[in-house]
Motif scaffolding. Sequence first.
Motif, PDB file in Angstrom:
ATOM      1  N   ALA A  40       0.832  -1.203   0.000  1.00 39.88           N
ATOM      2  CA  ALA A  40       0.000   0.000   0.000  1.00 39.88           C
ATOM      3  C   ALA A  40       0.870   1.257   0.000  1.00 39.88           C
ATOM      4  O   ALA A  40       0.569   2.230  -0.697  1.00 39.88           O
ATOM      5  CB  ALA A  40      -0.934   0.001   1.204  1.00 39.88           C
ATOM      6  N   ASP A  41       1.959   1.228   0.768  1.00 44.22           N
ATOM      7  CA  ASP A  41       2.877   2.368   0.808  1.00 44.22           C
ATOM      8  C   ASP A  41       3.497   2.598  -0.562  1.00 44.22           C
ATOM      9  O   ASP A  41       3.558   3.732  -1.047  1.00 44.22           O
ATOM     10  CB  ASP A  41       3.961   2.140   1.859  1.00 44.22           C
ATOM     11  N   ALA A  42       3.957   1.523  -1.208  1.00 52.70           N
ATOM     12  CA  ALA A  42       4.556   1.650  -2.539  1.00 52.70           C
ATOM     13  C   ALA A  42       3.529   2.187  -3.534  1.00 52.70           C
ATOM     14  O   ALA A  42       3.836   3.092  -4.332  1.00 52.70           O
ATOM     15  CB  ALA A  42       5.110   0.308  -2.996  1.00 52.70           C
ATOM     16  N   ASP A  43       2.314   1.655  -3.489  1.00 49.72           N
ATOM     17  CA  ASP A  43       1.247   2.143  -4.373  1.00 49.72           C
ATOM     18  C   ASP A  43       0.993   3.630  -4.156  1.00 49.72           C
ATOM     19  O   ASP A  43       0.855   4.395  -5.115  1.00 49.72           O
ATOM     20  CB  ASP A  43      -0.057   1.374  -4.136  1.00 49.72           C
ATOM     21  N   ASP A  44       0.918   4.037  -2.883  1.00 50.23           N
ATOM     22  CA  ASP A  44       0.662   5.436  -2.559  1.00 50.23           C
ATOM     23  C   ASP A  44       1.778   6.353  -3.063  1.00 50.23           C
ATOM     24  O   ASP A  44       1.509   7.431  -3.598  1.00 50.23           O
ATOM     25  CB  ASP A  44       0.498   5.629  -1.048  1.00 50.23           C
ATOM     26  N   GLN A  45       3.014   5.917  -2.873  1.00 48.95           N
ATOM     27  CA  GLN A  45       4.134   6.753  -3.305  1.00 48.95           C
ATOM     28  C   GLN A  45       4.181   6.899  -4.823  1.00 48.95           C
ATOM     29  O   GLN A  45       4.399   7.996  -5.343  1.00 48.95           O
ATOM     30  CB  GLN A  45       5.452   6.199  -2.762  1.00 48.95           C
ATOM     31  N   VAL A  46       3.962   5.807  -5.534  1.00 47.33           N
ATOM     32  CA  VAL A  46       3.934   5.871  -7.000  1.00 47.33           C
ATOM     33  C   VAL A  46       2.790   6.779  -7.454  1.00 47.33           C
ATOM     34  O   VAL A  46       2.973   7.661  -8.299  1.00 47.33           O
ATOM     35  CB  VAL A  46       3.812   4.461  -7.615  1.00 47.33           C
ATOM     36  N   LEU A  47       1.625   6.571  -6.883  1.00 50.02           N
ATOM     37  CA  LEU A  47       0.453   7.370  -7.254  1.00 50.02           C
ATOM     38  C   LEU A  47       0.678   8.854  -6.987  1.00 50.02           C
ATOM     39  O   LEU A  47       0.295   9.707  -7.796  1.00 50.02           O
ATOM     40  CB  LEU A  47      -0.782   6.872  -6.503  1.00 50.02           C
ATOM     41  N   GLU A  48       1.322   9.170  -5.881  1.00 52.20           N
ATOM     42  CA  GLU A  48       1.598  10.570  -5.552  1.00 52.20           C
ATOM     43  C   GLU A  48       2.436  11.236  -6.646  1.00 52.20           C
ATOM     44  O   GLU A  48       2.135  12.349  -7.069  1.00 52.20           O
ATOM     45  CB  GLU A  48       2.314  10.659  -4.207  1.00 52.20           C
ATOM     46  N   TYR A  49       3.464  10.563  -7.108  1.00 48.27           N
ATOM     47  CA  TYR A  49       4.304  11.129  -8.164  1.00 48.27           C
ATOM     48  C   TYR A  49       3.533  11.283  -9.473  1.00 48.27           C
ATOM     49  O   TYR A  49       3.640  12.301 -10.147  1.00 48.27           O
ATOM     50  CB  TYR A  49       5.561  10.277  -8.378  1.00 48.27           C
ATOM     51  N   VAL A  50       2.754  10.272  -9.822  1.00 47.82           N
ATOM     52  CA  VAL A  50       1.986  10.332 -11.070  1.00 47.82           C
ATOM     53  C   VAL A  50       0.928  11.434 -10.985  1.00 47.82           C
ATOM     54  O   VAL A  50       0.742  12.188 -11.947  1.00 47.82           O
ATOM     55  CB  VAL A  50       1.352   8.955 -11.390  1.00 47.82           C
ATOM     56  N   GLU A  51       0.284  11.570  -9.847  1.00 42.51           N
ATOM     57  CA  GLU A  51      -0.731  12.615  -9.701  1.00 42.51           C
ATOM     58  C   GLU A  51      -0.116  14.008  -9.751  1.00 42.51           C
ATOM     59  O   GLU A  51      -0.684  14.919 -10.348  1.00 42.51           O
ATOM     60  CB  GLU A  51      -1.517  12.428  -8.401  1.00 42.51           C
ATOM     61  N   LYS A  52       1.055  14.175  -9.142  1.00 45.44           N
ATOM     62  CA  LYS A  52       1.715  15.486  -9.173  1.00 45.44           C
ATOM     63  C   LYS A  52       2.094  15.880 -10.587  1.00 45.44           C
ATOM     64  O   LYS A  52       1.825  16.999 -11.023  1.00 45.44           O
ATOM     65  CB  LYS A  52       2.950  15.495  -8.269  1.00 45.44           C
ATOM     66  N   ILE A  53       2.717  14.974 -11.317  1.00 48.01           N
ATOM     67  CA  ILE A  53       3.132  15.317 -12.679  1.00 48.01           C
ATOM     68  C   ILE A  53       1.914  15.485 -13.579  1.00 48.01           C
ATOM     69  O   ILE A  53       1.902  16.337 -14.460  1.00 48.01           O
ATOM     70  CB  ILE A  53       4.151  14.293 -13.250  1.00 48.01           C
ATOM     71  N   SER A  54       0.861  14.714 -13.330  1.00 49.71           N
ATOM     72  CA  SER A  54      -0.374  14.848 -14.105  1.00 49.71           C
ATOM     73  C   SER A  54      -1.027  16.206 -13.840  1.00 49.71           C
ATOM     74  O   SER A  54      -1.540  16.844 -14.766  1.00 49.71           O
ATOM     75  CB  SER A  54      -1.351  13.726 -13.774  1.00 49.71           C
ATOM     76  N   GLY A  55      -1.006  16.637 -12.585  1.00 49.38           N
ATOM     77  CA  GLY A  55      -1.549  17.950 -12.243  1.00 49.38           C
ATOM     78  C   GLY A  55      -0.766  19.067 -12.904  1.00 49.38           C
ATOM     79  O   GLY A  55      -1.346  20.034 -13.420  1.00 49.38           O
ATOM     80  N   GLU A  56       0.557  18.939 -12.913  1.00 51.48           N
ATOM     81  CA  GLU A  56       1.397  19.932 -13.583  1.00 51.48           C
ATOM     82  C   GLU A  56       1.118  19.941 -15.082  1.00 51.48           C
ATOM     83  O   GLU A  56       1.038  21.001 -15.705  1.00 51.48           O
ATOM     84  CB  GLU A  56       2.872  19.644 -13.327  1.00 51.48           C
ATOM     85  N   TYR A  57       0.951  18.756 -15.649  1.00 47.93           N
ATOM     86  CA  TYR A  57       0.663  18.647 -17.078  1.00 47.93           C
ATOM     87  C   TYR A  57      -0.661  19.343 -17.398  1.00 47.93           C
ATOM     88  O   TYR A  57      -0.741  20.126 -18.349  1.00 47.93           O
ATOM     89  CB  TYR A  57       0.612  17.181 -17.507  1.00 47.93           C
ATOM     90  N   ALA A  58      -1.673  19.085 -16.597  1.00 47.28           N
ATOM     91  CA  ALA A  58      -2.977  19.711 -16.808  1.00 47.28           C
ATOM     92  C   ALA A  58      -2.871  21.237 -16.684  1.00 47.28           C
ATOM     93  O   ALA A  58      -3.484  21.967 -17.477  1.00 47.28           O
ATOM     94  CB  ALA A  58      -4.006  19.162 -15.823  1.00 47.28           C
ATOM     95  N   ASP A  59      -2.076  21.720 -15.726  1.00 41.11           N
ATOM     96  CA  ASP A  59      -1.886  23.170 -15.570  1.00 41.11           C
ATOM     97  C   ASP A  59      -1.224  23.770 -16.800  1.00 41.11           C
ATOM     98  O   ASP A  59      -1.655  24.808 -17.298  1.00 41.11           O
ATOM     99  CB  ASP A  59      -1.045  23.484 -14.336  1.00 41.11           C
ATOM    100  N   TYR A  60      -0.171  23.131 -17.284  1.00 38.96           N
ATOM    101  CA  TYR A  60       0.520  23.637 -18.478  1.00 38.96           C
ATOM    102  C   TYR A  60      -0.386  23.562 -19.706  1.00 38.96           C
ATOM    103  O   TYR A  60      -0.361  24.450 -20.551  1.00 38.96           O
ATOM    104  CB  TYR A  60       1.819  22.868 -18.750  1.00 38.96           C
ATOM    105  N   GLN A  61      -1.175  22.510 -19.783  1.00 37.90           N
ATOM    106  CA  GLN A  61      -2.102  22.346 -20.899  1.00 37.90           C
ATOM    107  C   GLN A  61      -3.114  23.479 -20.947  1.00 37.90           C
ATOM    108  O   GLN A  61      -3.487  23.933 -22.024  1.00 37.90           O
ATOM    109  CB  GLN A  61      -2.889  21.035 -20.737  1.00 37.90           C
ATOM    110  N   SER A  62      -3.561  23.909 -19.794  1.00 33.04           N
ATOM    111  CA  SER A  62      -4.605  24.935 -19.750  1.00 33.04           C
ATOM    112  C   SER A  62      -4.050  26.353 -19.800  1.00 33.04           C
ATOM    113  O   SER A  62      -4.815  27.300 -19.865  1.00 33.04           O
ATOM    114  CB  SER A  62      -5.452  24.753 -18.487  1.00 33.04           C
ATOM    115  N   THR A  63      -2.728  26.502 -19.766  1.00 32.93           N
ATOM    116  CA  THR A  63      -2.114  27.820 -19.839  1.00 32.93           C
ATOM    117  C   THR A  63      -2.010  28.251 -21.302  1.00 32.93           C
ATOM    118  O   THR A  63      -1.393  27.552 -22.107  1.00 32.93           O
ATOM    119  CB  THR A  63      -0.690  27.804 -19.212  1.00 32.93           C
ATOM    120  N   PRO A  64      -2.595  29.410 -21.635  1.00 32.21           N
ATOM    121  CA  PRO A  64      -2.507  29.883 -23.029  1.00 32.21           C
ATOM    122  C   PRO A  64      -1.048  30.169 -23.403  1.00 32.21           C
ATOM    123  O   PRO A  64      -0.286  30.685 -22.617  1.00 32.21           O
ATOM    124  CB  PRO A  64      -3.321  31.180 -23.037  1.00 32.21           C
ATOM    125  N   ARG A  65      -0.716  29.796 -24.609  1.00 24.96           N
ATOM    126  CA  ARG A  65       0.660  30.027 -25.113  1.00 24.96           C
ATOM    127  C   ARG A  65       0.636  31.066 -26.197  1.00 24.96           C
ATOM    128  O   ARG A  65      -0.124  31.153 -27.049  1.00 24.96           O
ATOM    129  CB  ARG A  65       1.261  28.736 -25.667  1.00 24.96           C
TER     130      ARG A  65
END
Length: 107
Positions: A82-107
């Motif tokens: 469960a700890d390993a799953d949580d740690q992996v998920l945390e990293y994937v969610e953080k980078i996914s959130g950053e990706y979504a933020d960059y995606q929604s930023t007008p260029r």
Amino acid sequence: MIISIALMMMLAAPAGDPVGDGRRAFSACLTAQMQPSLEAKLSLEAFRADLKTKCAKEEDVFRKAVLAADKADGMPLKGAQADADDQVLEYVEKISGEYADYQSTPR
């Protein structure tokens, strides 16, 4: 230049330990996928699927290192998984959130 939370966390981990090394490699792989995916205009879902494929090896090494460290510390197998799953998920969610933020930023 994209500076991410995952990259900062990666740099903060101490060198020379399997969990830290695995964390750095996994985080670096995730971060490396962001710019090409933004340029390719991948959807968030496609980006996450791409991470799963392109960072599978690094995720596996990180996951195994977390499991081994937790088991060595006396944690039951279920808790370690469960700890390993949580740690992996945390990293994937953080980078996914950053990706979504960059995606929604007008260029």
